[in-house]
Design a protein around this motif. Structure first.
Motif, mmCIF file in Angstrom:
data_model
loop_
_atom_site.group_PDB
_atom_site.id
_atom_site.type_symbol
_atom_site.label_atom_id
_atom_site.label_comp_id
_atom_site.label_asym_id
_atom_site.label_seq_id
_atom_site.Cartn_x
_atom_site.Cartn_y
_atom_site.Cartn_z
ATOM 1 N N LEU A 203 -6.721 -5.350 5.656
ATOM 2 C CA LEU A 203 -5.577 -6.131 5.264
ATOM 3 C C LEU A 203 -4.434 -5.285 6.093
ATOM 4 O O LEU A 203 -3.582 -6.343 6.654
ATOM 5 N N LEU A 204 -4.312 -3.976 6.018
ATOM 6 C CA LEU A 204 -3.124 -3.506 6.910
ATOM 7 C C LEU A 204 -3.377 -3.557 8.288
ATOM 8 O O LEU A 204 -2.618 -3.493 9.305
ATOM 9 N N SER A 205 -4.444 -3.724 8.782
ATOM 10 C CA SER A 205 -4.814 -4.034 10.175
ATOM 11 C C SER A 205 -4.443 -5.422 10.657
ATOM 12 O O SER A 205 -4.647 -5.777 11.656
ATOM 13 N N GLY A 206 -4.036 -6.509 9.720
ATOM 14 C CA GLY A 206 -3.817 -7.737 10.115
ATOM 15 C C GLY A 206 -4.729 -8.574 9.725
ATOM 16 O O GLY A 206 -4.581 -9.698 10.638
ATOM 17 N N ALA A 207 -5.891 -8.257 9.482
ATOM 18 C CA ALA A 207 -7.315 -9.361 9.238
ATOM 19 C C ALA A 207 -6.617 -10.681 8.713
ATOM 20 O O ALA A 207 -5.966 -10.660 7.443
ATOM 21 N N PRO A 208 -6.811 -11.710 9.213
ATOM 22 C CA PRO A 208 -6.302 -13.149 8.839
ATOM 23 C C PRO A 208 -7.293 -13.523 7.731
ATOM 24 O O PRO A 208 -7.048 -14.511 6.851
ATOM 25 N N ILE A 209 -8.767 -13.095 7.683
ATOM 26 C CA ILE A 209 -9.542 -13.457 6.601
ATOM 27 C C ILE A 209 -10.248 -12.322 6.112
ATOM 28 O O ILE A 209 -10.557 -11.254 6.971
ATOM 29 N N VAL A 210 -10.455 -12.055 4.704
ATOM 30 C CA VAL A 210 -11.115 -10.993 4.343
ATOM 31 C C VAL A 210 -12.235 -11.513 3.286
ATOM 32 O O VAL A 210 -12.102 -12.400 2.810
ATOM 33 N N ARG A 211 -13.269 -10.633 3.045
ATOM 34 C CA ARG A 211 -14.145 -10.946 1.908
ATOM 35 C C ARG A 211 -13.873 -10.315 0.589
ATOM 36 O O ARG A 211 -13.842 -9.229 0.678
ATOM 37 N N ILE A 212 -13.800 -11.086 -0.412
ATOM 38 C CA ILE A 212 -13.637 -10.694 -1.916
ATOM 39 C C ILE A 212 -14.534 -11.273 -2.569
ATOM 40 O O ILE A 212 -14.504 -12.542 -2.496
ATOM 41 N N LYS A 213 -15.112 -10.506 -3.390
ATOM 42 C CA LYS A 213 -16.131 -11.084 -4.403
ATOM 43 C C LYS A 213 -17.313 -11.948 -3.579
ATOM 44 O O LYS A 213 -17.135 -13.154 -4.327
ATOM 45 N N ASP A 214 -17.570 -11.490 -2.552
ATOM 46 C CA ASP A 214 -18.709 -12.502 -1.696
ATOM 47 C C ASP A 214 -17.965 -13.955 -1.239
ATOM 48 O O ASP A 214 -18.592 -14.888 -1.138
ATOM 49 N N PHE B 91 0.768 -1.142 0.013
ATOM 50 C CA PHE B 91 -0.191 -0.036 0.121
ATOM 51 C C PHE B 91 1.023 1.016 -0.091
ATOM 52 O O PHE B 91 2.034 1.275 0.577
ATOM 53 N N ILE B 92 0.534 2.273 -0.560
ATOM 54 C CA ILE B 92 1.203 3.393 -0.823
ATOM 55 C C ILE B 92 0.541 4.716 -0.065
ATOM 56 O O ILE B 92 0.983 5.862 -0.384
ATOM 57 N N GLY B 93 -0.415 4.430 0.772
ATOM 58 C CA GLY B 93 -1.212 5.562 1.179
ATOM 59 C C GLY B 93 -2.303 5.268 2.132
ATOM 60 O O GLY B 93 -2.415 4.173 2.622
ATOM 61 N N TYR B 94 -3.109 6.073 2.292
ATOM 62 C CA TYR B 94 -4.083 5.883 3.471
ATOM 63 C C TYR B 94 -5.270 5.013 3.266
ATOM 64 O O TYR B 94 -5.560 4.954 1.749
ATOM 65 N N CYS B 95 -5.724 4.302 4.047
ATOM 66 C CA CYS B 95 -6.905 3.481 3.734
ATOM 67 C C CYS B 95 -7.874 3.811 4.979
ATOM 68 O O CYS B 95 -7.769 3.663 6.163
ATOM 69 N N ALA B 96 -9.010 4.140 4.594
ATOM 70 C CA ALA B 96 -10.059 4.481 5.622
ATOM 71 C C ALA B 96 -10.469 3.223 6.257
ATOM 72 O O ALA B 96 -10.482 2.032 5.746
ATOM 73 N N LYS B 97 -11.091 3.538 7.562
ATOM 74 C CA LYS B 97 -11.574 2.447 8.247
ATOM 75 C C LYS B 97 -12.929 1.996 7.519
ATOM 76 O O LYS B 97 -13.466 2.721 6.954
#
Length: 182
Positions: free
Chosen positions: A99-110, A86-92
């Motif tokens: 991802l930057l907060s270290g989530a081990p699981i994320v939802r992508i495309k349902d 990442f090269i900049g800011y990501c809003a909450k």
């Protein structure tokens, strides 16, 4: 159809600041090197998502909330050899923030997906203006009736608001759900 970086620079030369123009004149185009290709179509983008040789995918979708970057993530988030930089800011609340907060699981495309890719961040290449750039840009607009600051971290928003108010601007930092009559 891939296009060369130099073509992009020449076409958009008037949109970059003087520092970028000086860099280009002295150092040349940092985005012109062997094997660099700009993808233009959805098909080209999907082909890159499924590319199995080592490569670097540069995307402007910083918070990862939509667009073609979703395909790239979908096919690479579970790749141990992949790094997402990442090269900049990501809003909450955004996928980028998670991802930057270290989530081990994320939802992508349902789909819930384990994060095996390495997640890193740098501010060295951010396309966003800094505090002084933002103040200068707002001053160049003349005297707007009101300036709304809606994107950024609270501390930065308050600092920018204070600086603009000291320069005579009417500034609002809206709270979620707050309504203004224009």
């Amino acid at each position: 159809m891939a296009i060369q970086a130099t073509e992009v620079y020449r076409k958009h030369h008037n949109l970059v600041n003087q520092e970028a123009k000086d860099f280009y004149q002295t150092m040349g185009d940092e985005f012109e090197f062997e094997h660099l290709a700009y993808v233009q179509t959805m098909k080209e983008s999907k082909d890159v998502s499924n590319y199995f040789d080592p490569c670097i995918i540069i995307s402007s979708a910083g918070m990862l909330e939509g667009g073609r970057i979703q395909d790239h993530l979908y096919y690479n988030i579970q790749n141990y050899y992949c790094t997402i930089l990442f090269i900049g800011y990501c809003a909450k609340g955004t996928l980028g923030y998670k991802l930057l907060s270290g989530a081990p699981i994320v939802r992508i495309k349902d789909r819930e997906m384990m994060v095996y890719a390495t997640i890193r961040k740098t501010d060295l290449l951010s396309g966003h203006g800094d505090h002084n750039d933002l103040v200068k840009t707002i001053k160049q607009t003349g005297q707007p009736k009101k300036v709304f600051l809606v994107h950024g971290e609270d501390k930065s928003l308050q600092s920018l608001s204070q600086a603009l108010q000291e320069d005579g601007f009417n500034v609002a930092v809206p709270e979620r759900g707050e309504v203004f009559e224009l």
